[in-house]
Design an enzyme around this catalytic site. Structure first.
Site, PDB file in Angstrom:
ATOM      1  CG  PHE A   1      -1.533  -1.193   1.425  1.00 57.42           C
ATOM      2  CD1 PHE A   1      -2.497  -1.237   0.331  1.00 57.42           C
ATOM      3  CD2 PHE A   1      -1.578  -2.155   2.313  1.00 57.42           C
ATOM      4  CE1 PHE A   1      -3.679  -2.661   0.719  1.00 57.42           C
ATOM      5  CE2 PHE A   1      -2.146  -3.148   2.455  1.00 57.42           C
ATOM      6  CZ  PHE A   1      -3.306  -3.498   1.572  1.00 57.42           C
TER       7      PHE A   1
ATOM      8  CG  ASN B   1      12.598   6.043  -0.011  1.00 59.78           C
ATOM      9  OD1 ASN B   1      12.853   5.030  -0.791  1.00 59.78           O
ATOM     10  ND2 ASN B   1      11.817   6.922  -0.376  1.00 59.78           N
TER      11      ASN B   1
ATOM     12  CG  HIS C   1      23.582  22.495   6.004  1.00 61.82           C
ATOM     13  ND1 HIS C   1      24.371  22.105   5.029  1.00 61.82           N
ATOM     14  CD2 HIS C   1      24.430  22.794   6.966  1.00 61.82           C
ATOM     15  CE1 HIS C   1      25.662  22.510   4.993  1.00 61.82           C
ATOM     16  NE2 HIS C   1      25.612  22.900   6.445  1.00 61.82           N
TER      17      HIS C   1
ATOM     18  CG  HIS D   1      27.980  23.598  13.312  1.00 58.31           C
ATOM     19  ND1 HIS D   1      28.466  22.243  13.110  1.00 58.31           N
ATOM     20  CD2 HIS D   1      28.534  24.103  12.290  1.00 58.31           C
ATOM     21  CE1 HIS D   1      29.088  21.923  12.051  1.00 58.31           C
ATOM     22  NE2 HIS D   1      29.345  23.396  11.519  1.00 58.31           N
TER      23      HIS D   1
END
Length: 268
Positions: A68, A72, A83, A89
């Site tokens: 159905f 992924n 990004h 970071h």
């Protein structure tokens, strides 16, 4: 009564916005690379860790694995394709409040954009650096950068379809355009920008590891709780001033960034 009037005014503004989008008075521009296996991923010096490339594995596609549905599994580094760079970071932003993708106040994901066209200079010099003097010349033509705006460096670098040409690597590292090391502190202190965006794979110039402060855009922006938007596309579709960027990253707990569908609202 005041609350009622405020709600009516707010509703009118939002209704006007949607009417503009539906009616064509406001154009929505996609500034995002398509995620696929050969999407360029930033390469750090070999002594540092490296990001995973983008990978997509099919779970099922209307077949015996799942009749159905099509879906992924995905895997990639946080800083893949177009990004969002959060302050956490970089080491300079690691101890700041509200510094990760799940804690940044959401209103900061909408902001005005200023676009500086450096495409001719970057075409002639892959190591081109955007300077304070360049910005002052731009402001003389287009007006002062409003506080809490994005400063976007248009180079048309994203038009390089070949990943090898896009990365432009040599023995001494990448050769891609970016901001001069003196520009970023000035943008923060003198113009109070919310962040810096560009079309190259990272917000710093390709040779920025050799600057007096390595990777100065990352160091100063994230150390001041500001943001980065690398690997943008279609900046030629934006005016020098007036576009609004929509930039929310995935809400990853303590995320340092994530692939982002960056959209711009532009008045026609």
């Amino acid at each position: 009564m005041a609350d009622s009037q405020s709600k009516e005014a707010s509703g009118g503004v939002l209704t006007g916005l949607m009417s503009g989008i539906v009616g064509g008075g406001i154009k929505v521009v996609d500034l995002t690379m398509t995620l696929q296996p050969d999407v360029p991923t930033i390469v750090m010096p070999p002594e540092f860790g490296q990001s995973w490339p983008f990978r997509m594995e099919e779970i099922s596609k209307y077949d015996h694995r799942g009749p159905f549905c099509y879906w992924n599994n995905l895997s990639c580094g946080e800083h893949t394709g177009t990004h969002f760079d959060a302050p956490i970071h970089w080491v300079s932003g690691k101890d700041l409040p509200e510094n990760a993708t799940d804690t940044i106040p959401v209103e900061k994901f909408l902001a005005h954009a200023c676009v500086v066209d450096c495409s001719d200079a970057a075409a002639n010099d892959p190591d081109y650096l955007l300077t304070i003097e360049n910005i002052e010349e731009w402001e003389a033509a287009h007006g002062k950068i409003p506080a809490r705006s994005w400063l976007l460096m248009r180079t048309d670098w994203s038009r390089k379809a070949d990943p090898v040409a896009y990365m432009n690597m040599a023995d001494d590292g990448a050769h891609t355009p970016g901001p001069h090391e003196d520009l970023i502190p000035w943008l923060i202190e003198e113009r109070d920008v919310i962040g810096f965006g560009c079309e190259a794979v990272g917000t710093d110039a390709g040779q920025a590891q050799h600057f007096n402060i390595p990777y100065p855009c990352h160091y100063h922006m994230h150390g001041n709780n500001r943001f980065g938007l690398p690997a943008l596309t279609n900046l030629d579709a934006l005016p020098p001033q007036g576009a609004i960027l929509i930039t929310p990253p995935l809400k990853i707990r303590q995320g340092s960034g994530s692939p982002t569908r960056v959209l711009a609202l532009v008045e026609q």
